[in-house]
Write a protein that holds these residues in place. Structure first.
Motif, PDB file in Angstrom:
ATOM      1  N   SER A 147       0.331  -1.160  -0.054  1.00 15.66           N
ATOM      2  CA  SER A 147      -0.267  -0.374  -0.139  1.00 15.66           C
ATOM      3  C   SER A 147       0.961   1.397  -0.103  1.00 15.66           C
ATOM      4  O   SER A 147       0.336   2.344   0.696  1.00 15.66           O
ATOM      5  N   GLY A 148       1.801   1.451  -0.401  1.00  5.77           N
ATOM      6  CA  GLY A 148       2.730   2.171  -0.838  1.00  5.77           C
ATOM      7  C   GLY A 148       3.435   2.906   0.265  1.00  5.77           C
ATOM      8  O   GLY A 148       4.194   4.112   0.536  1.00  5.77           O
ATOM      9  N   ARG A 149       3.886   2.027   0.967  1.00  2.00           N
ATOM     10  CA  ARG A 149       4.354   2.105   2.386  1.00  2.00           C
ATOM     11  C   ARG A 149       5.466   1.007   2.567  1.00  2.00           C
ATOM     12  O   ARG A 149       5.196  -0.267   2.227  1.00  2.00           O
ATOM     13  N   VAL A 150       6.695   0.806   3.219  1.00  2.84           N
ATOM     14  CA  VAL A 150       7.469  -0.226   4.116  1.00  2.84           C
ATOM     15  C   VAL A 150       6.744  -0.748   5.260  1.00  2.84           C
ATOM     16  O   VAL A 150       6.976   0.446   6.286  1.00  2.84           O
ATOM     17  N   VAL A 151       6.685  -1.677   4.955  1.00  2.00           N
ATOM     18  CA  VAL A 151       6.057  -2.500   5.181  1.00  2.00           C
ATOM     19  C   VAL A 151       6.952  -3.278   6.550  1.00  2.00           C
ATOM     20  O   VAL A 151       6.945  -3.335   8.308  1.00  2.00           O
ATOM     21  N   ALA A 152       8.025  -3.761   6.392  1.00  3.17           N
ATOM     22  CA  ALA A 152       9.102  -4.063   7.324  1.00  3.17           C
ATOM     23  C   ALA A 152      10.442  -4.513   6.082  1.00  3.17           C
ATOM     24  O   ALA A 152      10.384  -4.016   4.805  1.00  3.17           O
ATOM     25  N   VAL A 153      11.832  -4.691   7.158  1.00  8.55           N
ATOM     26  CA  VAL A 153      13.143  -4.458   7.077  1.00  8.55           C
ATOM     27  C   VAL A 153      13.470  -4.930   7.746  1.00  8.55           C
ATOM     28  O   VAL A 153      13.922  -5.241   8.929  1.00  8.55           O
ATOM     29  N   GLY A 154      14.256  -6.502   7.184  1.00  6.51           N
ATOM     30  CA  GLY A 154      15.197  -7.323   7.471  1.00  6.51           C
ATOM     31  C   GLY A 154      15.552  -8.741   6.255  1.00  6.51           C
ATOM     32  O   GLY A 154      15.681  -8.138   6.103  1.00  6.51           O
ATOM     33  N   ALA A 155      15.492  -9.981   7.489  1.00  6.29           N
ATOM     34  CA  ALA A 155      16.266 -10.729   5.975  1.00  6.29           C
ATOM     35  C   ALA A 155      14.911 -11.786   6.801  1.00  6.29           C
ATOM     36  O   ALA A 155      14.299 -12.166   7.459  1.00  6.29           O
ATOM     37  N   GLY A 156      14.995 -12.561   5.434  1.00  2.03           N
ATOM     38  CA  GLY A 156      14.272 -14.145   5.220  1.00  2.03           C
ATOM     39  C   GLY A 156      13.115 -13.260   4.802  1.00  2.03           C
ATOM     40  O   GLY A 156      11.553 -14.472   5.214  1.00  2.03           O
ATOM     41  N   LEU A 157      12.367 -12.344   4.366  1.00  3.15           N
ATOM     42  CA  LEU A 157      10.829 -11.550   4.427  1.00  3.15           C
ATOM     43  C   LEU A 157      10.248 -12.629   3.285  1.00  3.15           C
ATOM     44  O   LEU A 157      10.701 -12.990   2.519  1.00  3.15           O
ATOM     45  N   ARG A 158       8.687 -12.520   3.322  1.00  5.57           N
ATOM     46  CA  ARG A 158       8.074 -13.181   1.897  1.00  5.57           C
ATOM     47  C   ARG A 158       6.912 -12.122   1.995  1.00  5.57           C
ATOM     48  O   ARG A 158       6.112 -11.441   2.686  1.00  5.57           O
ATOM     49  N   GLY A 159       6.782 -12.443   0.943  1.00  9.19           N
ATOM     50  CA  GLY A 159       5.357 -11.449   0.277  1.00  9.19           C
ATOM     51  C   GLY A 159       6.089 -11.649  -1.682  1.00  9.19           C
ATOM     52  O   GLY A 159       6.763 -12.083  -2.017  1.00  9.19           O
ATOM     53  N   GLY A 160       4.998 -11.047  -1.848  1.00  9.08           N
ATOM     54  CA  GLY A 160       5.140 -10.952  -3.613  1.00  9.08           C
ATOM     55  C   GLY A 160       4.163 -10.543  -3.963  1.00  9.08           C
ATOM     56  O   GLY A 160       3.806  -9.279  -3.805  1.00  9.08           O
ATOM     57  N   PRO A 161       4.729  -9.896  -5.549  1.00 10.83           N
ATOM     58  CA  PRO A 161       6.152 -10.021  -6.257  1.00 10.83           C
ATOM     59  C   PRO A 161       7.299 -10.077  -6.151  1.00 10.83           C
ATOM     60  O   PRO A 161       7.663  -9.117  -5.457  1.00 10.83           O
ATOM     61  N   VAL A 162       8.494 -10.507  -6.663  1.00  8.53           N
ATOM     62  CA  VAL A 162       9.661 -10.033  -5.563  1.00  8.53           C
ATOM     63  C   VAL A 162      10.696  -9.736  -6.481  1.00  8.53           C
ATOM     64  O   VAL A 162      10.155 -10.028  -7.894  1.00  8.53           O
ATOM     65  N   VAL A 163      11.389  -8.281  -5.960  1.00  6.60           N
ATOM     66  CA  VAL A 163      12.288  -7.733  -7.142  1.00  6.60           C
ATOM     67  C   VAL A 163      13.144  -8.318  -6.682  1.00  6.60           C
ATOM     68  O   VAL A 163      13.427  -8.352  -5.420  1.00  6.60           O
ATOM     69  N   ARG A 164      14.850  -9.123  -7.081  1.00  5.48           N
ATOM     70  CA  ARG A 164      15.801  -9.730  -6.786  1.00  5.48           C
ATOM     71  C   ARG A 164      17.377  -8.499  -6.711  1.00  5.48           C
ATOM     72  O   ARG A 164      17.635  -8.215  -7.651  1.00  5.48           O
ATOM     73  N   GLY A 165      17.534  -8.418  -5.705  1.00  2.00           N
ATOM     74  CA  GLY A 165      18.405  -7.664  -5.790  1.00  2.00           C
ATOM     75  C   GLY A 165      20.122  -8.286  -6.668  1.00  2.00           C
ATOM     76  O   GLY A 165      20.263  -7.134  -7.130  1.00  2.00           O
ATOM     77  N   ALA A 166      20.327  -9.661  -6.660  1.00  2.00           N
ATOM     78  CA  ALA A 166      21.341  -9.653  -7.615  1.00  2.00           C
ATOM     79  C   ALA A 166      22.091  -8.998  -8.023  1.00  2.00           C
ATOM     80  O   ALA A 166      22.911  -8.900  -8.507  1.00  2.00           O
ATOM     81  N   GLY A 167      22.642  -8.477  -6.483  1.00  2.27           N
ATOM     82  CA  GLY A 167      24.476  -7.252  -6.443  1.00  2.27           C
ATOM     83  C   GLY A 167      23.969  -6.422  -6.313  1.00  2.27           C
ATOM     84  O   GLY A 167      24.639  -5.241  -6.738  1.00  2.27           O
ATOM     85  N   ARG A 168      22.612  -5.686  -6.523  1.00  2.89           N
ATOM     86  CA  ARG A 168      22.407  -4.534  -6.623  1.00  2.89           C
ATOM     87  C   ARG A 168      22.448  -3.799  -5.417  1.00  2.89           C
ATOM     88  O   ARG A 168      22.334  -4.400  -4.208  1.00  2.89           O
ATOM     89  N   THR A 169      21.937  -2.077  -5.613  1.00  2.00           N
ATOM     90  CA  THR A 169      21.662  -1.450  -3.952  1.00  2.00           C
ATOM     91  C   THR A 169      20.403  -1.260  -4.070  1.00  2.00           C
ATOM     92  O   THR A 169      20.032  -0.575  -4.862  1.00  2.00           O
ATOM     93  N   LEU A 170      19.857  -0.728  -2.951  1.00  2.00           N
ATOM     94  CA  LEU A 170      18.664  -0.334  -2.846  1.00  2.00           C
ATOM     95  C   LEU A 170      18.913   0.750  -2.072  1.00  2.00           C
ATOM     96  O   LEU A 170      19.022   0.595  -0.667  1.00  2.00           O
ATOM     97  N   LEU A 171      18.281   2.136  -2.544  1.00  3.04           N
ATOM     98  CA  LEU A 171      18.653   3.433  -2.332  1.00  3.04           C
ATOM     99  C   LEU A 171      16.960   4.115  -1.404  1.00  3.04           C
ATOM    100  O   LEU A 171      16.671   3.909  -1.994  1.00  3.04           O
ATOM    101  N   PRO A 172      16.879   4.444  -0.448  1.00  7.30           N
ATOM    102  CA  PRO A 172      15.514   6.034  -0.386  1.00  7.30           C
ATOM    103  C   PRO A 172      15.397   6.541  -1.934  1.00  7.30           C
ATOM    104  O   PRO A 172      16.341   6.875  -2.922  1.00  7.30           O
ATOM    105  N   GLY A 173      14.543   7.049  -2.429  1.00  5.02           N
ATOM    106  CA  GLY A 173      14.332   8.763  -3.186  1.00  5.02           C
ATOM    107  C   GLY A 173      15.290   9.411  -3.357  1.00  5.02           C
ATOM    108  O   GLY A 173      15.316   9.453  -1.476  1.00  5.02           O
ATOM    109  N   LEU A 174      15.685   9.596  -4.087  1.00  4.44           N
ATOM    110  CA  LEU A 174      16.611  10.831  -3.506  1.00  4.44           C
ATOM    111  C   LEU A 174      16.311  11.760  -3.522  1.00  4.44           C
ATOM    112  O   LEU A 174      15.273  12.186  -4.561  1.00  4.44           O
TER     113      LEU A 174
END
Length: 379
Positions: free
Chosen positions: A24-51
């Motif tokens: 719903s447009g918000r971050v729900v959780a930050v951690g490891a082993g979280l579940r949900g979908g659809p999935v965007v995989r990191g594959a060595g990439r970096t995720l940043l807050p909007g600049l």
């Protein structure tokens, strides 16, 4: 939506492997082993807050261009109401916009010498400060911009007096507005700080920084706009091909242009860049802003050059990224953004590479999300 197994810069620190769950447009959780979908995989990439670009001057189309480069919030430092109406109606596929609206300057003062600005109200004396600020509030200004100096090389233009600056600051604070001051010389900057301004829209570059000047700035935040200082001082640089490929011909031409006429000889780019590290060490909040709209800049694109210049001036890559995310959000009271944390807006940028180590990787923007919705690029 689940962003899975990313290197995450939260806006304050780096998590080398993390998941981010969005709903719903918000971050729900930050951690490891979280579940949900659809999935965007990191594959060595970096995720940043909007600049956040903490100093722009928008024109129609600016917000749509900015978001392509990961800039999801722009802080405008002078725009006429008719332009703001167009940009604020640009929709969810464009960067969010906050603005000072019309800045406070003396009759005949900067930036009225530029043809792009039509006639606008000015402030002639301290007695008219309250009415000026009240009118900006009515127009929807989010903070107040004050011009305490002219542009370099234009010493003959009138400027507001210290008494007028103090009256404007008082009137703005009475209405809950922050005050950001344009000052390109140290004398004007110190005057603004003594008058109670909250921030400086540029770092002065008319003389080398000294310990007294640095200490005096401790109560305020600064937006160095090293990108614009380069343009003022006729400094050229090679445009990153990743940036050039995303710009149309007009935007690229403006990025490669430089301001005219050349500034007075006393203005030197190193005077601004040499102040960045001492200010950081003194605890001054440093924000990333570009002055986008002036020659030598491009909306969104120039923020990546600004980050590079901030690192060259002494910030770490992580500190530079914070200067474009959590720090401007804090200084401008944008409590719903600037960090990746539960409850905050899911304004997110996927970057190929690791800008927390190589700041130039910030320009490798792969995908941009506003409120959890893909608005640019490919996941």
């Amino acid at each position: 939506m689940l962003f899975q197994d990313f290197r995450l810069f939260t806006g304050e620190r780096v998590l080398h492997r993390a998941d981010v769950l969005v709903s719903s447009g918000r971050v729900v959780a930050v951690g490891a082993g979280l579940r949900g979908g659809p999935v965007v995989r990191g594959a060595g990439r970096t995720l940043l807050p909007g600049l956040v670009d903490a100093h722009v001057h928008v024109v129609p189309g600016a917000s749509r261009q900015a978001v392509r480069f990961g800039v999801t919030t722009q802080l405008d430092m002078f725009a006429e109401p008719r332009v703001l109406r167009v940009e604020r109606a640009a929709g969810p596929d464009a960067a969010d916009l906050r603005s000072a609206g019309i800045g406070a300057t003396a009759p005949g003062g900067h930036p009225g010498q530029y043809p792009r600005f039509s006639a606008f109200p000015t402030v002639s004396d301290a007695a008219s400060a309250d009415a000026f600020v009240a009118a900006r509030v009515t127009e929807g200004s989010d903070y107040l911009k004050v011009f305490a100096s002219s542009a370099p090389g234009e010493p003959d233009l009138p400027t507001v007096s210290p008494e007028v600056v103090a009256a404007l600051v008082s009137a703005a604070h009475d209405r809950g507005l922050r005050v950001v001051v344009h000052a390109t010389d140290q004398e004007a900057a110190l005057m603004a700080v003594r008058a109670g301004a909250d921030g400086l829209a540029h770092l002065p570059f008319d003389r080398p920084p000294c310990p007294v000047f640095v200490a005096a700035l401790a109560p305020v935040f600064v937006v160095p706009t090293l990108t614009a200082v380069e343009s003022f001082c006729q400094v050229s640089h090679e445009v990153d091909p990743r940036v050039a490929a995303r710009l149309d011909a007009d935007a690229l031409a403006n990025l490669e242009d430089r301001m005219e006429p050349p500034p007075a000889p006393c203005y030197r780019p190193e005077y601004a860049s040499e102040a960045v590290r001492p200010l950081r060490d003194a605890g001054v909040a440093v924000l990333a802003g570009t002055d986008a709209g002036v020659p030598g800049t491009a909306y969104g694109a120039s923020l990546h050059r600004e980050l590079e210049l901030l690192v060259s001036a002494g910030l770490t890559p992580v500190e530079a990224l914070a200067a474009a995310t959590s720090v401007p959000a804090r200084c401008f009271g944008l409590v719903d953004r600037g960090r990746v944390a539960p409850g905050l807006r899911a304004d997110l940028v996927v970057v190929d590479g690791d800008p927390t180590r190589r700041i130039t990787d910030s320009a490798a923007v792969a995908a941009v999300y506003r409120g959890g919705r893909l608005v640019s690029g490919r996941a």
